[in-house]
Design an enzyme around this catalytic site. Sequence first.
Site, PDB file in Angstrom:
ATOM      1  N   CYS A 228      -6.838   1.161   6.342  1.00  0.00           N
ATOM      2  CA  CYS A 228      -6.299   0.188   7.297  1.00  0.00           C
ATOM      3  C   CYS A 228      -6.535   0.597   8.746  1.00  0.00           C
ATOM      4  O   CYS A 228      -6.755  -0.230   9.596  1.00  0.00           O
ATOM      5  CB  CYS A 228      -4.813  -0.032   7.090  1.00  0.00           C
ATOM      6  SG  CYS A 228      -4.214   0.336   5.480  1.00  0.00           S
ATOM      7  N   ARG A 229      -6.411   1.884   9.017  1.00  0.00           N
ATOM      8  CA  ARG A 229      -6.482   2.303  10.416  1.00  0.00           C
ATOM      9  C   ARG A 229      -7.824   2.938  10.759  1.00  0.00           C
ATOM     10  O   ARG A 229      -7.941   3.628  11.775  1.00  0.00           O
ATOM     11  CB  ARG A 229      -5.359   3.295  10.720  1.00  0.00           C
ATOM     12  CG  ARG A 229      -3.997   2.702  10.438  1.00  0.00           C
ATOM     13  CD  ARG A 229      -2.910   3.435  11.168  1.00  0.00           C
ATOM     14  NE  ARG A 229      -1.611   2.890  10.837  1.00  0.00           N
ATOM     15  CZ  ARG A 229      -1.012   1.930  11.523  1.00  0.00           C
ATOM     16  NH1 ARG A 229      -1.598   1.410  12.572  1.00  0.00           N
ATOM     17  NH2 ARG A 229       0.162   1.478  11.163  1.00  0.00           N
TER      18      ARG A 229
END
Lengths: 286, 117
Positions: A228-229
Amino acid sequence: MSLCMQEETFHHCCQHLLQLSQQLRDGWSWESAQGCLEGYLKKTVVRSAVIKSNHVWDKTETTSDSASHTSCHPHEILNFKQLLNVFYIVFSVCILHIYLTYILYLHSVCSDLYNLFLQSFPDASCDDDTITSKIADDDDDDDEVHIESEDICQVLQYEYHILFSCSYSTPVLYFRAFTQEGRSLLLEEVWNSVHPNFRQRLQNSPLSTISQEEHPLLGQPFFKIHPCRTEEFMRPVLQAAHDQSRPVNFVLTWLSVVGPLVGLDVPLKYSILLQSEANTRDSESD
Amino acid sequence: MSDSAESPTEPQKEDSRPTTDDSAANDEKKKIDVLLKAVGDTPIMKTKKWAVDRGRTVQSLSQFISRFLKLDANEQLFIYVNQAFAPSPDQEVGALFDCFGSDGKLVLHYCKSQAWG
């Protein structure tokens, strides 16, 4: 420059990484999934890792309550002579007990005196003092809670796969690990084997960092580092590269960040090769 | 090699001028100049230039910067070299300087982010 990569870019970066890997003999290979154009980078590594395991033993209490029980023997009343015999036996046992206690007391006094005597010779007596004090400490700990952590260093076989995530438009690192006996690691063991540099961050939210999922192409259980990051930590690198008009291999840069988390080493030589490639390109364009 | 995170005393020299510890005769004890540059919205360190032991690892440097900037426990610090890759935590800064140092110093970019998940 777009921070989200296209699958075509992913393939291009992977091929570039493969070329560098072959030069460095780093062991990466490209595997294609059956019946489709998709594929993934794969690397197998055998390395030793410390898997911490914590064991907590419950408090062991040796209370007299559990052991004691009153026994009622509804026998016929012993006559006086038998009672007297029992009394004599009990009395003599008590005397013997007192006598032994006194002997032990004398022994401890003598050993203390002996230690005091030896303290006047510090070189010879230090080891004895530490040994006796250590034994005393162990006796005191019998009734306390024992918390021991065993650091088990094992030789493990790791298999790393780099896939492209269509949802996040970034590469994703999947991996699995086996012991020499063929047992696959548990999720907790994987968390415990994370590099100490990242362990504090992992402890805050382990499930959102490394979790177990089905491999998208193989359908087998793998561990996965959440992507996600990825964009967040790739942004500064890509922005600077864009500002300086310098090409950067997204997959290689991304791998250098996430790899050390799970024990995958990306040697410095990759970056040295990239740098020499860039220098060659610059000199050719001049 | 001092890797303990509890000893930030070594790089904490307020250097405003380039310092190479020429008085250290031994090459292994020679310090290298490291220039720390903040990226994004990461706080900028007051002192950007540090003299660091060659044998110090990237991990200990990262821990030092995290403590210096008082980062939260759930924030991860990333260090980049040449804006192209992140060195392994166990990598020695001396080796990085040898490969990627320029003008007598090693430029490291640091960035804080919620790295994972």
